[in-house]
Design a protein around this motif. Sequence first.
Motif, PDB file in Angstrom:
ATOM      1  N   VAL A  10       0.831  -1.207   0.000  1.00  4.08           N
ATOM      2  CA  VAL A  10       0.000   0.000   0.000  1.00  4.08           C
ATOM      3  C   VAL A  10       0.866   1.257   0.000  1.00  4.08           C
ATOM      4  CG1 VAL A  10      -0.305  -0.018   2.535  1.00  4.08           C
ATOM      5  CG2 VAL A  10      -1.962   1.166   1.072  1.00  4.08           C
ATOM      6  N   GLU A  11       2.017   1.222   0.693  1.00  6.35           N
ATOM      7  CA  GLU A  11       2.871   2.405   0.768  1.00  6.35           C
ATOM      8  C   GLU A  11       3.440   2.775  -0.599  1.00  6.35           C
ATOM      9  OE1 GLU A  11       4.371  -0.289   4.193  1.00  6.35           O
ATOM     10  OE2 GLU A  11       3.032  -0.520   2.462  1.00  6.35           O
ATOM     11  N   ALA A  12       3.602   1.774  -1.465  1.00  9.70           N
ATOM     12  CA  ALA A  12       4.220   1.999  -2.770  1.00  9.70           C
ATOM     13  C   ALA A  12       3.203   2.339  -3.864  1.00  9.70           C
ATOM     14  CB  ALA A  12       5.015   0.757  -3.189  1.00  9.70           C
ATOM     15  N   PHE A  13       1.932   2.196  -3.569  1.00  5.39           N
ATOM     16  CA  PHE A  13       0.892   2.393  -4.576  1.00  5.39           C
ATOM     17  C   PHE A  13       0.687   3.882  -4.837  1.00  5.39           C
ATOM     18  CE2 PHE A  13      -3.924   2.250  -5.390  1.00  5.39           C
ATOM     19  CZ  PHE A  13      -3.748   2.065  -6.760  1.00  5.39           C
ATOM     20  N   GLN A  14       0.746   4.279  -6.111  1.00  3.33           N
ATOM     21  CA  GLN A  14       0.579   5.686  -6.483  1.00  3.33           C
ATOM     22  C   GLN A  14      -0.511   5.813  -7.550  1.00  3.33           C
ATOM     23  OE1 GLN A  14       2.045   8.252  -5.064  1.00  3.33           O
ATOM     24  NE2 GLN A  14       3.554   7.169  -3.805  1.00  3.33           N
ATOM     25  N   PRO A  15      -1.768   5.974  -7.135  1.00  3.56           N
ATOM     26  CA  PRO A  15      -2.848   6.105  -8.120  1.00  3.56           C
ATOM     27  C   PRO A  15      -2.802   7.471  -8.800  1.00  3.56           C
ATOM     28  CG  PRO A  15      -3.718   6.470  -5.923  1.00  3.56           C
ATOM     29  CD  PRO A  15      -2.266   6.110  -5.745  1.00  3.56           C
ATOM     30  N   ALA A  16      -3.495   7.584  -9.916  1.00  2.00           N
ATOM     31  CA  ALA A  16      -3.508   8.837 -10.679  1.00  2.00           C
ATOM     32  C   ALA A  16      -4.229   9.954  -9.927  1.00  2.00           C
ATOM     33  CB  ALA A  16      -4.164   8.605 -12.037  1.00  2.00           C
ATOM     34  N   GLU A  17      -5.221   9.600  -9.119  1.00  7.51           N
ATOM     35  CA  GLU A  17      -5.962  10.612  -8.362  1.00  7.51           C
ATOM     36  C   GLU A  17      -6.409  10.036  -7.025  1.00  7.51           C
ATOM     37  OE1 GLU A  17      -9.964  11.449 -10.021  1.00  7.51           O
ATOM     38  OE2 GLU A  17      -9.495   9.965 -11.567  1.00  7.51           O
ATOM     39  N   PRO A  18      -6.743  10.885  -6.054  1.00  9.95           N
ATOM     40  CA  PRO A  18      -7.141  10.382  -4.738  1.00  9.95           C
ATOM     41  C   PRO A  18      -8.432   9.560  -4.819  1.00  9.95           C
ATOM     42  CG  PRO A  18      -6.760  12.764  -4.685  1.00  9.95           C
ATOM     43  CD  PRO A  18      -6.774  12.361  -6.116  1.00  9.95           C
ATOM     44  N   PHE A  19      -8.572   8.616  -3.908  1.00  4.97           N
ATOM     45  CA  PHE A  19      -9.817   7.838  -3.805  1.00  4.97           C
ATOM     46  C   PHE A  19     -10.835   8.630  -2.983  1.00  4.97           C
ATOM     47  CE2 PHE A  19      -6.747   4.534  -4.796  1.00  4.97           C
ATOM     48  CZ  PHE A  19      -7.447   3.764  -5.711  1.00  4.97           C
ATOM     49  N   SER A  20     -12.114   8.444  -3.308  1.00  2.00           N
ATOM     50  CA  SER A  20     -13.163   9.104  -2.519  1.00  2.00           C
ATOM     51  C   SER A  20     -13.527   8.282  -1.284  1.00  2.00           C
ATOM     52  CB  SER A  20     -14.397   9.387  -3.374  1.00  2.00           C
ATOM     53  OG  SER A  20     -14.728   8.291  -4.188  1.00  2.00           O
ATOM     54  N   GLY A  21     -13.173   6.992  -1.298  1.00  3.19           N
ATOM     55  CA  GLY A  21     -13.389   6.136  -0.133  1.00  3.19           C
ATOM     56  C   GLY A  21     -12.292   5.092  -0.023  1.00  3.19           C
ATOM     57  N   ILE A  22     -11.838   4.838   1.201  1.00  2.00           N
ATOM     58  CA  ILE A  22     -10.812   3.817   1.454  1.00  2.00           C
ATOM     59  C   ILE A  22     -11.312   2.953   2.607  1.00  2.00           C
ATOM     60  CG2 ILE A  22      -8.422   3.372   2.164  1.00  2.00           C
ATOM     61  CD1 ILE A  22      -7.690   6.148   1.007  1.00  2.00           C
ATOM     62  N   VAL A  23     -11.358   1.643   2.394  1.00  2.00           N
ATOM     63  CA  VAL A  23     -11.892   0.732   3.408  1.00  2.00           C
ATOM     64  C   VAL A  23     -10.871  -0.345   3.728  1.00  2.00           C
ATOM     65  CG1 VAL A  23     -13.055  -0.741   1.675  1.00  2.00           C
ATOM     66  CG2 VAL A  23     -13.913  -0.698   4.037  1.00  2.00           C
ATOM     67  N   SER A  24     -10.855  -0.774   4.983  1.00  2.00           N
ATOM     68  CA  SER A  24     -10.015  -1.927   5.358  1.00  2.00           C
ATOM     69  C   SER A  24     -10.798  -2.800   6.323  1.00  2.00           C
ATOM     70  CB  SER A  24      -8.701  -1.479   6.007  1.00  2.00           C
ATOM     71  OG  SER A  24      -8.886  -1.168   7.369  1.00  2.00           O
ATOM     72  N   ARG A  25     -10.558  -4.080   6.222  1.00  2.00           N
ATOM     73  CA  ARG A  25     -11.240  -5.048   7.083  1.00  2.00           C
ATOM     74  C   ARG A  25     -10.164  -5.835   7.830  1.00  2.00           C
ATOM     75  NH1 ARG A  25     -13.087 -10.654   5.854  1.00  2.00           N
ATOM     76  NH2 ARG A  25     -14.999 -11.106   7.000  1.00  2.00           N
ATOM     77  N   ALA A  26     -10.018  -5.524   9.124  1.00  2.00           N
ATOM     78  CA  ALA A  26      -9.030  -6.228   9.954  1.00  2.00           C
ATOM     79  C   ALA A  26      -7.654  -6.248   9.287  1.00  2.00           C
ATOM     80  CB  ALA A  26      -9.510  -7.653  10.239  1.00  2.00           C
TER      81      ALA A  26
END
Length: 216
Positions: A134-150
């Motif tokens: 996740v630290e290395a991931f560079q998307p073109a634009e910000p996400f409007s929602g980010i979710v994590s499960r445990a």
Amino acid sequence: MSEQVSPQHARELSTGAEQLSVALNARQHELLLAYLGLLIKWNKAYNLTAVRDPDEMVSRHLLDSLSVMPFIHSDSQRWLDVGSGGGMPGIPLAILHPHKQVTVLDSNGKKTRFLTQVKMELKLDNLQVVHSRVEAFQPAEPFSGIVSRAFSSMENFTNWTRHLGDLSTQWLAMKGLHPADELVALPPDFTVESEQALTVPGCQGQRHLLTLRRKA
């Protein structure tokens, strides 16, 4: 219906979704069961989830994922599921919201191969699979929602994903017990917008959902 999936699983999904006030149309119900069938099949070889019993997977994976759907903002179009593993809650999110763009990210190659297979077999055109830390991931634009499960502690979740969102992003942390001890270590630029205790049909343990925002 997959040979891995029984009529009992289908009934449990219908009843559970109803109890969660999540309306499933026939196509969504069919796709969720097809996903369950793939999960059961691949789990035997790929160890995608610690839940080995197919009879537990409806409640602990499908219904647990569906329990957060009422808290997905309708105007949030681009979602990221961090540390998606076997695809929860990202795959159900993509199935229920075909007009949202959903990215599932995991650093484990076996898991992203499975997720790619799910995308292909279920024809989920709105799903993107990313094999990365996740630290290395560079998307073109910000996400409007980010979710994590445990996925990790609240501190790590926010620190590792800070660069993936902005001040309008909704962060959703799916937890078991209420993470009061973790909230103490929450970075100062994040604030808890809301906390929900969730009741997931068929699940005995506690479930909580915390919604976070970045502060200016």
